[in-house]
Design an enzyme around this catalytic site. Sequence first.
Site, mmCIF file in Angstrom:
data_model
loop_
_atom_site.group_PDB
_atom_site.id
_atom_site.type_symbol
_atom_site.label_atom_id
_atom_site.label_comp_id
_atom_site.label_asym_id
_atom_site.label_seq_id
_atom_site.Cartn_x
_atom_site.Cartn_y
_atom_site.Cartn_z
ATOM 1 N N GLY A 183 0.823 -1.206 0.000
ATOM 2 C CA GLY A 183 0.000 0.000 0.000
ATOM 3 C C GLY A 183 0.850 1.246 0.000
ATOM 4 N N GLN A 184 0.211 2.363 -0.300
ATOM 5 C CA GLN A 184 0.911 3.633 -0.339
ATOM 6 C C GLN A 184 0.007 4.724 0.200
ATOM 7 O OE1 GLN A 184 2.524 4.622 -4.142
ATOM 8 N NE2 GLN A 184 3.495 6.505 -3.454
ATOM 9 N N GLY A 185 0.577 5.634 0.964
ATOM 10 C CA GLY A 185 -0.179 6.761 1.502
ATOM 11 C C GLY A 185 0.618 8.035 1.351
ATOM 12 N N GLY A 186 0.078 9.127 1.923
ATOM 13 C CA GLY A 186 0.762 10.397 1.825
ATOM 14 C C GLY A 186 2.106 10.384 2.535
ATOM 15 N N PHE A 187 2.262 9.472 3.515
ATOM 16 C CA PHE A 187 3.492 9.415 4.289
ATOM 17 C C PHE A 187 4.570 8.596 3.607
ATOM 18 C CE2 PHE A 187 0.428 6.241 5.579
ATOM 19 C CZ PHE A 187 1.115 5.080 5.319
ATOM 20 N N GLY A 188 4.219 7.645 2.763
ATOM 21 C CA GLY A 188 5.204 6.750 2.176
ATOM 22 C C GLY A 188 4.594 5.432 1.779
ATOM 23 N N LEU A 189 5.241 4.330 2.192
ATOM 24 C CA LEU A 189 4.809 2.999 1.772
ATOM 25 C C LEU A 189 4.514 2.105 2.962
ATOM 26 C CD1 LEU A 189 7.420 2.433 -1.083
ATOM 27 C CD2 LEU A 189 4.981 2.841 -1.386
ATOM 28 N N LYS A 241 5.059 0.699 8.288
ATOM 29 C CA LYS A 241 4.877 1.972 7.589
ATOM 30 C C LYS A 241 6.223 2.683 7.532
ATOM 31 C CE LYS A 241 0.067 3.020 8.832
ATOM 32 N NZ LYS A 241 -0.814 4.060 9.397
ATOM 33 N N ASP A 301 -11.543 10.874 13.708
ATOM 34 C CA ASP A 301 -11.749 10.606 12.283
ATOM 35 C C ASP A 301 -12.303 9.200 12.058
ATOM 36 O OD1 ASP A 301 -11.764 11.348 9.614
ATOM 37 O OD2 ASP A 301 -9.711 10.688 9.249
#
Length: 423
Positions: free
Chosen positions: A44-50, A71, A177
């Site tokens: 997976g990938q997010g705004g922070f990295g992988l 993460k 959230d």
Amino acid sequence: MPPKAKAPGKARGPAKRKLAEEFPPGEVLTDTAKKSWKLGSPIGQGGFGLIYLANENSANVVDAEARYVIKVEPSDNGPLFSELKFYMRAAKPDLIQSWMKSRKMKYLGVPKYWGSGLHERGGKKYRFMVMDRFGTDLQKKFEECGKRFPRKVVLQLGLRLLDILEYIHEHEYVHADIKASNLLLSHEDPHQVYLVDYGLAYRYCPEGVLKEYKEDPKRCHDGTIEFTSIDAHKGVAPCRRSDLEILAYCMVQWLCGRLPWEDKLQDPVYVRDAKLRSQADIPGFMSECFPSQDKPGEMEKFLEKIKLLGYTDNPEYDALRSILQAGLKSAGAKDDGKLVFAAPANGANGDGKLRAAKRKKPLEKEERSEEVEGSPVKKRRVPKKKAPKATKVVTVSVDMSTQTSPDVAQVKKPRTRIKKTTG
């Protein structure tokens, strides 16, 4: 001038995140406790990295059955650093285990923190955190089920989330959230659900000192717009009642499919005002959400209970659980720990329970169209039922066209009925 000086830094933020390179399988990271972890493939990938599959370091290859994920983000980024604060203070395995034991719980849906640290590669530094591995998220399940969850499942999810929120609230944090995409099923047990993504988690009671109510226009509407609390819309830091209000909106959406303000999510002031109106008239809000079906009484009581909470009040979690448990009882269900996300279909009642159809022989086409909750009728009565209500010849001719003989349709043209409608 100071704002202009900060602007370039903000602009560079996303660019820095793009520099996060993909590590090869087998890369070994060492956490602050000197424990080594081996990376597998990224999943997976997010705004922070992988996000990588991972296991404790050994000679074995990290395969698809890995127990953990890691993460990883460039150390200059901030999202993972913010999340780490929560995990290090409140999600250590011994803390969670002790809480579960004291309350005789089978599981608690808070991800466990297994370690973190810094890793250097190619002259660049990266921050990482080791967590449990999970399965699919509830947003995918929600969409697969036609954007409706059975009532039993919604109430069970509510009970699990009350457990989670009581735990994190007790440890000085609020989540802020809650939503389906932040609820993940366990990789090992699909009947267990975990609340993840603590990037917006807020320490509302540091060292036991409660934050005071203060509106800040710069912070208005923080969170996910359709679910965020009225406090957040006003720019107030989140509190315990905020989490419960968000949970209530989620549960209502899971039950009815759509919240009344979802058509104008681009207008946060409209959304805020719609939520204020809903709080002022909770019965009216429930009627708006459930116009053509029975309103779940437990949700109205749940919302009314939350409405009474003050900003610094400690919620009565047991009382809220009792409301949801009473809802299960009224639905003829019980909290059996099984999450069955099947979408309501023919044969499903409002609670998501299916009534099995006992068919001894295949049904004709007309008989299938008359099934009610999975049970076939004994006789074909569609033409006979609809004929008395018909006021036009064209309606009757359509009904008669289902018969095998075209002559029958001609003989049974209801000319006498036409006289009645004109007389």
